[in-house]
Write an enzyme that holds these catalytic residues in place. Sequence first.
Site, PDB file in Angstrom:
ATOM      1  CB  THR A  31     -11.042   7.748 -11.261  1.00  5.62           C
ATOM      2  OG1 THR A  31      -9.814   7.476 -10.589  1.00  5.62           O
ATOM      3  CG2 THR A  31     -12.181   7.876 -10.256  1.00  5.62           C
TER       4      THR A  31
ATOM      5  CD  GLU B 255      -2.890   1.373   0.376  1.00  4.78           C
ATOM      6  OE1 GLU B 255      -3.617   2.388   0.406  1.00  4.78           O
ATOM      7  OE2 GLU B 255      -3.050   0.473  -0.470  1.00  4.78           O
TER       8      GLU B 255
END
Length: 522
Positions: A510, A375
């Site tokens: 997106t 992440e």
Amino acid sequence: MVSSAWLLALLGSSSQAYGLRARGPAYEAHPDRAAAVKEAFDRAWAGYYQYAFPNDSLKPISKSFQNDRNGWGASAIDALSTAIIMEDAAVIKQIVDYIPTINFDKSSNDDKVSLFETTIRYLGGLLSAHDLLSSGVSSGTYGINSTQLDAILNQATHLADNLKVGFDTPSGVPINDLLFEQPPRPDTSLTTNGLATIGTLVLEWTRLSDKTGKPEYADLSQKAESYLLNPKPASGEPWPGLLGTNVNVSNGNFMDSSGGWNGGTDSYYEYLIKMYLYDTSRFASYRDSWIEAADSSIKYLASNPSTRPDMTFLAAYNGRDDLSYRSGHLACFDGGNFILGGLTLDKPVYVQFGIELAYSCHETYTATVTGIGPEGFAWQDGSAANTSNNQPVPAEQANFYKESGFWITSGDYILRPEVIESWYYAYRATGDSKYQDWAWTAFKNINATCSTGAGFAEIKDVNAPNGGGFNDFQDSFWFAEVLKYLYMIQSEEAPWQVSATHDNQYVFNTEAHPIKVAGSPV
């Protein structure tokens, strides 16, 4: 290192480049791989449909659900465009039958409604489904009648009519958090909004206006965008095209000079070039702003790790004099956006830079135990001029950094798509099969590590055996983005595939929902 024969030719003389752009690269589908991804989609959908539908998200281990997106069935709406692309008739029918029943007048547990998240997931998902199902992509294959199509668009319009109160501010810059009381109202305790949450509305709201013939939706989003295209004060634009993060909703002024291609700012830059691709006649100013941001990013933000000069990441900034060499999985969409910009503008330099970014994010996958990228990560910049800004390498990761060119700051993987998204664009730009192989390897690793219970779950540590354990959650973007990009990079040519030859019929929002390009053939 990261080029292909086609790209090397593209980077030659302009006449050669334009000739190749007219033809485009050659692609080869892998039906067996695409089928494996579709099986994973069906498995995840079956778990969601049995244990969570019509709620938002599946908790695959406890076989329960979570309403994290207002209880309107986020996973169902996010899954629909992917199901259409995969020609998954049974799932399409289940979702299309559900759409007219959604009550967009009330949020579950009276939760606040995010204008941004609701736009990209629900509004984008509904508009995309309407575009795909009413065009030649589906050709009536799924028995969707005009009444059902009308219901999809009517629900999108009704949702936007509830959301538009967010724009009711002195400047027209929206407040992101809304209360769906009757009537809905914005949370007026909020005085600022963010660059991404303002700048990632314009594609969906403009498309709604174009489809309904009602200009108010486009007008609202484009007025808000105008403050970003013409930023004030000057400190809000530390480099040409690169902006701060927080905007005052009363006057549209920027409140800081911090930003980058990371969370909170990222998709503003993404939508600039996508709006130009959506309609080149109306959105030339968006193109110009993207070019400024892209050029400034290459000049001022591009950074090579000290131990891996072959890799390139984009730094974050707090004004001109304070760079931060930290990034993460979320920012790894940037390679794909540079590639799309280069293809759209016939600028090979952007394609090449995007491929370098995509390669570097690939290296964050190959370095870990699970073969999945983390992440968050950081690095030391290799330029002596920037050493004062460099943070020290954690002692326990010194050997890892020496070999990998980054160290892990947050080791979880929450089923994000962005790295695979950039490989998809790299493949569409070059036709180089290595990007398909990268995506296939990632799919196998994600399938092996994250598959659990009734679906797929987040993992806690990509650099630990078996991912270090699970978090009991399967986000809706698993359906909308991860599985879609994994499928598209292996599948046959289709109207929704990104084109390298100026004939795109769709542009992806997106959340990876394909939106019909204005003026493209039905």
